[in-house]
Design a protein around this motif. Structure first.
Motif, PDB file in Angstrom:
ATOM      1  N   GLN A   7       0.810  -1.214   0.000  1.00  0.00           N
ATOM      2  CA  GLN A   7       0.000   0.000   0.000  1.00  0.00           C
ATOM      3  C   GLN A   7       0.847   1.269   0.000  1.00  0.00           C
ATOM      4  O   GLN A   7       0.624   2.166  -0.800  1.00  0.00           O
ATOM      5  CB  GLN A   7      -0.909   0.002   1.224  1.00  0.00           C
ATOM      6  N   GLN A  56       0.032   3.086  -3.356  1.00  0.00           N
ATOM      7  CA  GLN A  56      -1.106   4.005  -3.284  1.00  0.00           C
ATOM      8  C   GLN A  56      -0.812   5.350  -3.945  1.00  0.00           C
ATOM      9  O   GLN A  56      -1.630   5.851  -4.713  1.00  0.00           O
ATOM     10  CB  GLN A  56      -1.535   4.197  -1.826  1.00  0.00           C
ATOM     11  N   GLU A  86      -0.530  -5.008   4.115  1.00  0.00           N
ATOM     12  CA  GLU A  86      -0.813  -3.718   3.493  1.00  0.00           C
ATOM     13  C   GLU A  86      -1.502  -3.889   2.153  1.00  0.00           C
ATOM     14  O   GLU A  86      -1.208  -3.192   1.195  1.00  0.00           O
ATOM     15  CB  GLU A  86       0.486  -2.923   3.316  1.00  0.00           C
ATOM     16  N   MET A 125      -4.144  -3.400  -0.617  1.00  0.00           N
ATOM     17  CA  MET A 125      -5.080  -2.326  -0.950  1.00  0.00           C
ATOM     18  C   MET A 125      -6.470  -2.936  -1.103  1.00  0.00           C
ATOM     19  O   MET A 125      -6.619  -4.006  -1.690  1.00  0.00           O
ATOM     20  CB  MET A 125      -4.668  -1.635  -2.244  1.00  0.00           C
ATOM     21  N   ASP A 126      -7.458  -2.256  -0.589  1.00  0.00           N
ATOM     22  CA  ASP A 126      -8.816  -2.789  -0.598  1.00  0.00           C
ATOM     23  C   ASP A 126      -9.296  -3.045  -2.031  1.00  0.00           C
ATOM     24  O   ASP A 126      -9.448  -2.125  -2.822  1.00  0.00           O
ATOM     25  CB  ASP A 126      -9.743  -1.791   0.091  1.00  0.00           C
ATOM     26  N   VAL A 160     -12.613  -1.365  -3.068  1.00  0.00           N
ATOM     27  CA  VAL A 160     -12.482   0.047  -3.414  1.00  0.00           C
ATOM     28  C   VAL A 160     -11.810   0.198  -4.777  1.00  0.00           C
ATOM     29  O   VAL A 160     -12.258   0.978  -5.612  1.00  0.00           O
ATOM     30  CB  VAL A 160     -11.686   0.792  -2.323  1.00  0.00           C
ATOM     31  N   LEU A 161     -10.773  -0.586  -5.018  1.00  0.00           N
ATOM     32  CA  LEU A 161     -10.069  -0.485  -6.303  1.00  0.00           C
ATOM     33  C   LEU A 161     -11.027  -0.783  -7.458  1.00  0.00           C
ATOM     34  O   LEU A 161     -11.040  -0.093  -8.472  1.00  0.00           O
ATOM     35  CB  LEU A 161      -8.887  -1.453  -6.354  1.00  0.00           C
ATOM     36  N   SER A 201     -11.453   8.344  -1.709  1.00  0.00           N
ATOM     37  CA  SER A 201     -11.176   7.002  -1.207  1.00  0.00           C
ATOM     38  C   SER A 201      -9.713   6.823  -0.815  1.00  0.00           C
ATOM     39  O   SER A 201      -9.384   5.967  -0.014  1.00  0.00           O
ATOM     40  CB  SER A 201     -11.525   5.960  -2.262  1.00  0.00           C
ATOM     41  N   GLY A 202      -8.855   7.627  -1.408  1.00  0.00           N
ATOM     42  CA  GLY A 202      -7.429   7.437  -1.155  1.00  0.00           C
ATOM     43  C   GLY A 202      -6.800   6.484  -2.141  1.00  0.00           C
ATOM     44  O   GLY A 202      -5.605   6.251  -2.112  1.00  0.00           O
ATOM     45  N   LEU A 203      -7.603   5.901  -3.023  1.00  0.00           N
ATOM     46  CA  LEU A 203      -7.061   4.929  -3.976  1.00  0.00           C
ATOM     47  C   LEU A 203      -7.207   5.390  -5.420  1.00  0.00           C
ATOM     48  O   LEU A 203      -6.804   4.669  -6.329  1.00  0.00           O
ATOM     49  CB  LEU A 203      -7.739   3.577  -3.802  1.00  0.00           C
ATOM     50  N   TYR A 262      -5.844   5.333  10.783  1.00  0.00           N
ATOM     51  CA  TYR A 262      -5.048   4.442   9.933  1.00  0.00           C
ATOM     52  C   TYR A 262      -5.934   3.377   9.284  1.00  0.00           C
ATOM     53  O   TYR A 262      -5.842   3.121   8.085  1.00  0.00           O
ATOM     54  CB  TYR A 262      -3.961   3.788  10.790  1.00  0.00           C
ATOM     55  N   PHE A 314      -6.170   3.333   5.344  1.00  0.00           N
ATOM     56  CA  PHE A 314      -5.298   2.389   4.654  1.00  0.00           C
ATOM     57  C   PHE A 314      -5.836   0.969   4.628  1.00  0.00           C
ATOM     58  O   PHE A 314      -5.278   0.112   3.977  1.00  0.00           O
ATOM     59  CB  PHE A 314      -3.899   2.418   5.270  1.00  0.00           C
ATOM     60  N   ARG A 315      -6.900   0.689   5.359  1.00  0.00           N
ATOM     61  CA  ARG A 315      -7.474  -0.644   5.229  1.00  0.00           C
ATOM     62  C   ARG A 315      -8.800  -0.570   4.476  1.00  0.00           C
ATOM     63  O   ARG A 315      -9.060  -1.366   3.590  1.00  0.00           O
ATOM     64  CB  ARG A 315      -7.711  -1.257   6.612  1.00  0.00           C
ATOM     65  N   ASP A 316      -9.625   0.421   4.840  1.00  0.00           N
ATOM     66  CA  ASP A 316     -10.974   0.461   4.283  1.00  0.00           C
ATOM     67  C   ASP A 316     -11.099   1.358   3.058  1.00  0.00           C
ATOM     68  O   ASP A 316     -12.173   1.467   2.482  1.00  0.00           O
ATOM     69  CB  ASP A 316     -11.959   0.942   5.350  1.00  0.00           C
ATOM     70  N   GLY A 317     -10.010   2.046   2.687  1.00  0.00           N
ATOM     71  CA  GLY A 317     -10.090   2.919   1.514  1.00  0.00           C
ATOM     72  C   GLY A 317     -11.099   4.034   1.700  1.00  0.00           C
ATOM     73  O   GLY A 317     -11.872   4.332   0.800  1.00  0.00           O
TER      74      GLY A 317
END
Lengths: 489, 307
Positions: A115, A119, A137, A139-140, A143-144, B40-42, B266, B270-273
């Motif tokens: 991640q 990211q 780490e 990445m979900d 979400v992706l 989302s951060g992604l 966190y 970084f886990r759930d986006g």
């Protein structure tokens, strides 16, 4: 959060997405957050620039040797998770790619921190061409996929297999692999490369010494535990610090007792999915382990390695786990231990599925980003990895099965792997594949695992309370529009 | 030279202020901005959602739990750490009694040895400390339960596995890890207190306790106060994250009994986006931190003593 390499790129892209940016400025000016000229930069700073690449994925001509049409001189970048499986199998596969495409410059890297490494690159719109999105780490995926960041791997699945061109890649894979890569409808976004069997892990030697066979029903299970207790051995242990290991055997038991549809209802966050009688019966069965004192003392405070060590020392007979346990705890498992996987014990003959029903599914998810420059190259690299040669190399190096069906002939298997292959053969088509742990990570790990099952197995919740609590969490997740929902059909 | 004074001052201030603005103020503004989006951060795409994240925050049970634990961290860890550090520093520097031929004011026997030992944890990374304590707290083979069994106590607590104990276990690690630094800090402060004051107190027949409260503490107040803010911020931020993330069940459990705001930030980012929601929690954390600093400054306001 920090500035990314996309900042520089953004200056040139301003003209392309001027409209979006102007909108943004208007909105944030209304919020009175920052001065107008700063806002364009603001939006760019941590979240990168918009997608402004006009040059699509590069393509070359399609030939029999190159069915995916990789542009032979296009560079390819591959980022591997450097975890329990190491990086050697990736390096070996890259060597083949380099041999096949000598003009291509291949950049291979392996990292523990997927991640943090990737990211910013997703945010900047410059991801690598192939990623093993695994580990702590990870990445979900939901979400992706939801953000359309992943490429559809259907071309790879429909391409001829590397070692047997008469078959398509999709027809050479183990059951469930293709389905697991799907989220909504047909596109396949993830290629799981490893194949994991989940269940109850035990030492054949320990059972032999107790003069018992692996229990097929829960009454037998309790009898075995009682016999072990008399010898001062606990029946079960589990990673108390990570109680989401409990489902590794419990979910398959629920599936065996109530049929796969119960698990599908759970995956789909259906109302009252957890109130199904099969769920209740299995929760109560597991709670009996606590009530009768068959759980190793101190288990709720043990980490995964600590509990596995206690299990390997023979302090407890059974542990819910996945096939990686043999490799992970290799240095504490004695040579004559006889690592074996047991399919979950059922309740009685009224169970919907026969004994042997097994949870097996893909692991090590490989993805090709939607914005990768050389998508065909990334897929070709995967096609190489799914060849018999690479798969055998993987299995013999990392002690895990791969997604390629078969492919274990002629290599020597460890006891755990051998029992895994036997369990898969016995299961046949009766393979369960709960998806909740990939789709709703927070729900599965933190809520169902830690706050629900963990509390129940530590004796702080009764099964009825645990079910009520978990159903509440599932309902919350079903109504939470900040997470994307999926359907297991 | 008078006319060039301002240019001179500005010249010196520009660089640090610019760095501060870019690396401290700017990220703050950015996080506040993102807390009004659904980023989302992604991926680079997001849109404005107004105060949705804040309404969600108010209804989020886990957030309130993490807030409460963070507040506990910010209140208890400083009190215990600073109290312990003051006691140890006092004993090491002035707590000793006159030995024949030695100076009138001195530490307890072997104090130079203790000074070094207290500083040991500071040399270790907090990550290593957390891992070591994970072994110590191991209910089956850990040191604590082995000791308990050794002295004949039947109870074998599950420590990190027990929701009633886990948070205290984690706090104890933070105290253990940080107290040494404050012993050294306070020792330095005490060294600058003139020995005559102690000698006068000694002549007046003051006990150690009286000397501490009437002489040492008032003269050390400034150091204590800044130390207080410093450890409070550590307890709200980096240190509590590291120990909770590494040591606890889940992490954050069992049953959310140890989750803290930084961990929740966190996990969301970084886990759930859900980076935007994470920044919203971050904004709440900012508010708590500011409130803590203001409170300490306010309560700690005293007349400055000149000596």
């Amino acid at each position: 959060m920090g500035s990314t390499s996309a900042d520089a790129e953004n200056n040139t892209s301003g003209a392309v997405n001027g409209v979006g940016r102007r909108d943004l400025i208007k909105r944030s000016a209304a919020l009175g957050l920052a001065a107008v000229p700063a806002t364009g930069f603001l939006s760019a700073c941590a979240s990168g620039g918009g997608d402004d690449s006009t040059d699509g994925p590069e393509k070359g001509s399609v030939t029999a040797k190159n069915p995916l049409g990789v542009k032979t001189n296009a560079p390819m970048e591959f980022v591997l998770f450097n975890g329990g499986f190491g990086k050697e199998y990736g390096e070996d596969a890259v060597k083949i790619y380099e041999k096949n495409f000598p003009q291509s410059k291949v950049k291979f890297s392996a990292t523990l921190t997927i991640q943090s490494t990737l990211q910013p690159r997703f945010n900047g719109g410059t991801p690598p061409d192939l990623i093993d999105n695994s580990g702590r780490e990870q990445m979900d995926m939901g979400v992706l996929v939801g953000q359309k960041q992943l490429a559809d791997l259907t071309p790879l699945l429909d391409a001829p297999s590397y070692h047997d061109p008469s078959k398509k890649v999709r027809d050479t894979l183990r059951p469930g692999i293709v389905e697991m890569g799907q989220f909504d409808g047909d596109p396949v976004y993830i290629m799981y490369y490893a194949y994991t069997t989940y269940g109850v892990w035990y030492s054949q030697k320990a059972l032999d010494e107790l003069e018992v066979a692996y229990p097929e029903t829960w009454d037998d299970m309790l009898a075995v535990c009682a016999k072990a207790k008399k010898k001062g051995i606990a029946g079960w242990t589990y990673p108390g610090q990570y109680p989401y290991y409990i489902p590794f055997s419990l979910y398959a038991m629920i599936g065996k007792v109530g049929g796969p549809d119960v698990l599908k209802a759970i995956d789909n966050l259906e109302p009252n999915a957890w109130k199904h009688p099969a769920v209740k019966a299995c929760f109560e069965a597991y709670y009996e382990l606590y009530r009768k004192g068959y759980i190793l003392k101190g288990t709720p405070g043990l980490s995964h390695t600590q509990s596995q060590a206690a299990w390997a020392e023979g302090k407890a007979l059974f542990i819910p786990n996945g096939s990686w346990v043999e490799n992970e705890s290799a240095d504490v498992i004695p040579a004559d231990f006889g690592v074996s996987i047991g399919a979950p014990s059922g309740l009685d003959s009224s169970d919907k599925m026969p004994f042997g029903t097994l949870w097996a599914s893909g692991a090590e998810p490989f993805v090709v980003p939607a914005k990768a420059k050389n998508q065909a190259g990334g897929m070709e690299q995967l096609r190489i990895m799914l060849s018999e040669e690479s798969s055998k190399n993987f299995t013999s190096k990392v002690k895990s099965l791969s997604a390629l069906d078969g492919g274990t002939d002629g290599i020597e298997l460890t006891p755990g792997l051998k029992s895994g292959v036997a369990a898969l053969e016995k299961a046949g088509d009766n393979i369960l594949n709960p998806r909740i742990q990939d789709w709703y990570v927070a729900l599965q790990k933190e809520k169902i695992g830690t706050a629900g099952l963990g509390e129940m197995m530590a004796g702080r919740l009764t099964p009825a309370e645990a079910i009520k609590k978990i159903q509440g969490y599932a309902d919350e997740a079903a109504q939470d529009d900040s997470i994307k929902h999926y359907k297991h059909t | 030279m008078q006319h060039g004074k301002y240019r001179f001052v500005v010249g010196f201030l520009t660089a640090p202020l610019a760095l501060y603005a870019i690396f401290v103020v700017w990220p703050f503004i950015q996080s506040i901005f993102y807390s009004f989006t659904n980023w989302s951060g992604l991926s680079p795409e997001f849109s404005m959602v107004g105060i949705d994240n804040y309404t969600r925050l108010v209804e989020d049970d886990v957030f309130w739990k993490s807030l409460w634990h963070s507040v506990l961290f910010a209140l208890l860890v400083p009190v215990v750490t600073i109290g312990l550090a003051l006691f140890l520093a006092f004993m090491v520097n002035v707590g000793g009694r006159k030995r024949r031929g030695g100076p009138a004011i001195t530490g307890v026997r072997g104090s130079s040895f203790y000074k070094i030992v207290y500083f040991f944890p500071q040399v270790l990374s907090i990550v290593i400390i957390a891992l070591l304590f994970q072994f110590i707290y191991n209910p089956r083979s850990g040191v604590i339960n082995a000791l308990l069994a050794g002295i004949g106590v039947d109870a074998q607590p599950e420590w990190l596995g027990d929701p009633n104990l886990a948070l205290w276990c984690v706090m104890a690690v933070v105290v253990w890890a940080t107290v040494g630094f404050f012993v050294v800090l306070f020792s330095a402060g005490m060294a600058s207190i003139p020995a005559e004051l102690y000698e006068a107190a000694l002549l007046d027949g003051a006990s150690r306790v009286t000397t501490f409260f009437k002489v040492t503490l008032p003269l050390l107040w400034d150091t204590v106060q800044s130390g207080w803010v410093y450890i409070g911020i550590l307890a709200l931020g980096a240190e509590s994250f590291a120990v909770v993330h590494i040591m606890t069940v889940g992490p954050g459990g069992p049953d959310y009994s140890t989750t803290v705001m930084v961990l929740y930030v966190y996990q969301k980012a970084f886990r759930d986006g859900q980076a935007a929601y994470a920044t919203t929690i971050g904004v709440a954390l900012l508010a708590v931190t500011l409130a803590f600093a203001a409170l300490v400054m306010r309560l700690g306001r005293r007349e400055r003593l000149e000596y």
